[in-house]
Motif scaffolding. Structure first.
Motif, mmCIF file in Angstrom:
data_model
loop_
_atom_site.group_PDB
_atom_site.id
_atom_site.type_symbol
_atom_site.label_atom_id
_atom_site.label_comp_id
_atom_site.label_asym_id
_atom_site.label_seq_id
_atom_site.Cartn_x
_atom_site.Cartn_y
_atom_site.Cartn_z
ATOM 1 N N ASP A 182 -5.794 -1.960 -2.899
ATOM 2 C CA ASP A 182 -6.696 -1.151 -3.722
ATOM 3 C C ASP A 182 -7.744 -1.982 -4.450
ATOM 4 O OD1 ASP A 182 -5.387 1.106 -2.984
ATOM 5 O OD2 ASP A 182 -4.493 1.535 -4.933
ATOM 6 N N SER A 183 -8.964 -1.475 -4.484
ATOM 7 C CA SER A 183 -10.028 -2.048 -5.305
ATOM 8 C C SER A 183 -9.909 -1.487 -6.718
ATOM 9 C CB SER A 183 -11.396 -1.679 -4.733
ATOM 10 O OG SER A 183 -11.615 -0.276 -4.864
ATOM 11 N N TYR A 184 -10.675 -2.051 -7.635
ATOM 12 C CA TYR A 184 -10.644 -1.566 -9.021
ATOM 13 C C TYR A 184 -11.085 -0.110 -9.072
ATOM 14 C CZ TYR A 184 -10.710 -1.975 -14.120
ATOM 15 O OH TYR A 184 -10.448 -1.826 -15.462
ATOM 16 N N GLN A 185 -12.117 0.237 -8.303
ATOM 17 C CA GLN A 185 -12.605 1.617 -8.289
ATOM 18 C C GLN A 185 -11.549 2.566 -7.744
ATOM 19 O OE1 GLN A 185 -15.293 1.336 -10.604
ATOM 20 N NE2 GLN A 185 -15.536 3.253 -9.482
ATOM 21 N N GLU A 186 -10.843 2.157 -6.703
ATOM 22 C CA GLU A 186 -9.784 2.996 -6.144
ATOM 23 C C GLU A 186 -8.655 3.191 -7.151
ATOM 24 O OE1 GLU A 186 -9.998 2.118 -1.358
ATOM 25 O OE2 GLU A 186 -9.224 0.543 -2.689
ATOM 26 N N ALA A 187 -8.442 2.187 -7.996
ATOM 27 C CA ALA A 187 -7.377 2.279 -8.998
ATOM 28 C C ALA A 187 -7.687 3.309 -10.081
ATOM 29 C CB ALA A 187 -7.143 0.910 -9.633
ATOM 30 N N ASP A 218 0.858 -1.177 0.000
ATOM 31 C CA ASP A 218 0.000 0.000 0.000
ATOM 32 C C ASP A 218 0.898 1.232 0.000
ATOM 33 O OD1 ASP A 218 -1.720 2.087 0.485
ATOM 34 O OD2 ASP A 218 -2.707 1.160 2.209
ATOM 35 N N THR A 222 0.365 4.253 -0.052
ATOM 36 C CA THR A 222 -0.059 5.383 0.781
ATOM 37 C C THR A 222 0.486 5.251 2.199
ATOM 38 O OG1 THR A 222 -2.129 4.337 1.526
ATOM 39 C CG2 THR A 222 -2.197 5.575 -0.540
ATOM 40 N N THR A 231 -8.691 6.377 -9.431
ATOM 41 C CA THR A 231 -8.689 7.719 -8.837
ATOM 42 C C THR A 231 -7.539 8.601 -9.310
ATOM 43 O OG1 THR A 231 -7.515 6.885 -6.875
ATOM 44 C CG2 THR A 231 -9.927 6.959 -6.778
ATOM 45 N N ASP A 232 -6.367 8.025 -9.554
ATOM 46 C CA ASP A 232 -5.234 8.816 -10.038
ATOM 47 C C ASP A 232 -4.201 7.880 -10.658
ATOM 48 O OD1 ASP A 232 -3.337 7.870 -7.975
ATOM 49 O OD2 ASP A 232 -4.449 9.158 -6.606
ATOM 50 N N GLY A 243 -2.664 -0.580 -9.253
ATOM 51 C CA GLY A 243 -3.768 -1.506 -9.483
ATOM 52 C C GLY A 243 -3.550 -2.365 -10.710
ATOM 53 N N HIS A 291 -2.443 5.203 -8.196
ATOM 54 C CA HIS A 291 -3.313 4.078 -7.879
ATOM 55 C C HIS A 291 -3.578 3.227 -9.115
ATOM 56 C CE1 HIS A 291 -4.313 6.371 -4.167
ATOM 57 N NE2 HIS A 291 -4.557 5.167 -3.679
#
Length: 343
Positions: free
Chosen positions: A152-157, A133, A135, A159-160, A167, A163
């Protein structure tokens, strides 16, 4: 029998090919265009043991079908190194997540369709990004090793860029391990993944030293081209490993039976800008007075209070000492200065 390597023009891949040819393996590589194939063949002096196939877009799930339908019966080992490595892009899913995941899906399914009885080992170039992680890199209570996974989830990947890249490596590697389990009764091959951190080191060929280098090496290149009055930004800190060690790990990944089903976390040491500048200032008299000095010997090599990475299992399995930061930087800087005619 042959070794197939995807992404043959890559920084790491060229070093892998060089070591394969030195050991007299027959190598089949994939490149994105005929122009890239022509250049690489020239650089390797038209070595009779090296041949190249054009695979234009690894996002296409059928991208590797033609290669394996043509060469499947002669390929014993597969090294999948082809995957995007950058964080600045317009569409995180299209530019990072889909190519990384589809490249892995595509090559494994092509093996299943055309070479299930012939390919014995597959080594995939994953990344430390799939393991930790980022972060929490500065969190001294955070620990990770070869068994860890990026949360990280796919959605979190989406974000920027950071990530998204992390991801992309996680989801591609997860797919590979799940694929092997799902198709264990249909395939012959065993899997190993190589998970390096920032990969530094000299380009295999001097002509590949350009004004802007590949993503990892550009960190060093930028520092080398600072001016004496520039501030030293030590906010950026990371782990490094030498490209020649990464290449060696790939070869051992299919040669060493003890590495079957293993994830190899490749870290030589921590670093930050101060550590790099210390080496440049101390080892290159031609640079005297040209680079920032910062506060010598206060870098991450000397004091680190962040996350703890443990790759002792990997070191034991590989059985060789990783190249230290000093040699890596010396070799890189020597090559760059030579190319720029500053030596």
């Amino acid at each position: 029998m042959s070794v197939f390597i995807s992404g043959a023009t890559g920084f790491v891949a060229q070093h892998i090919i060089n070591q394969l040819l030195e050991q007299n393996f027959k190598v089949i590589g994939s490149v994105r265009s005929q122009a890239k194939a022509d250049k690489l063949l020239r650089q390797f002096n038209s070595n009779k043991n090296l041949s190249l196939e054009v695979v234009e877009d690894i996002s296409n799930l059928a991208a590797f079908d033609e290669v394996f339908s043509k060469h499947g019966k002669e390929i014993k080992y597969v090294l999948h190194t082809s995957s995007p490595f950058f964080t600045e892009c317009d569409d995180y899913e299209k530019d990072l997540l889909i190519p990384a995941l589809n490249g892995t899906k595509g090559i494994l399914n092509s093996i299943l369709k055309y070479a299930a009885d012939n390919v014995e080992r597959v080594v995939i170039t994953s990344s430390i990004a799939a393991m930790f992680d980022f972060t929490r890199d500065l969190d001294p209570s955070y620990f990770y090793d070869e068994n860890s996974w990026n949360p990280d989830s796919y959605q979190e990947a989406l974000t920027d860029g950071g990530h998204a890249y992390n991801g992309s490596k996680k989801f591609a590697e997860r797919y590979a391990w799940n694929f092997v389990q799902e198709h264990k009764n249909e395939i012959k091959f065993k899997l190993t993944t190589v998970n390096p951190c920032y990969v530094f080191g000299p380009q295999l060929f001097d002509e590949n030293v350009t004004a802007k280098l590949n993503t990892s090496c550009e960190l060093i290149n930028k520092l080398l081209h600072l001016s004496a009055g520039d501030a030293v930004d030590n906010f950026f800190v990371g782990n490094f490993v030498d490209v020649r060690d990464v290449a060696k790990a790939h070869l051992l990944g299919f040669e060493n039976q003890n590495l079957v089903d293993k994830r190899l976390l490749l870290i030589s040491s921590r670093f930050n800008a101060q550590d790099i500048l210390d080496i440049m200032n101390e080892d290159f008299k031609t640079l005297e007075g040209q680079l920032p000095a910062g506060v010598p010997h206060t870098g991450a090599l000397h004091q680190w209070k962040g996350a703890i990475a443990d790759n002792s299992k990997t070191k034991e399995l590989l059985g060789f000492e990783f190249i230290p930061l000093k040699k890596t930087i010396d070799d890189m800087v020597t090559q760059i200065l030579r190319k720029e005619k500053r030596l």
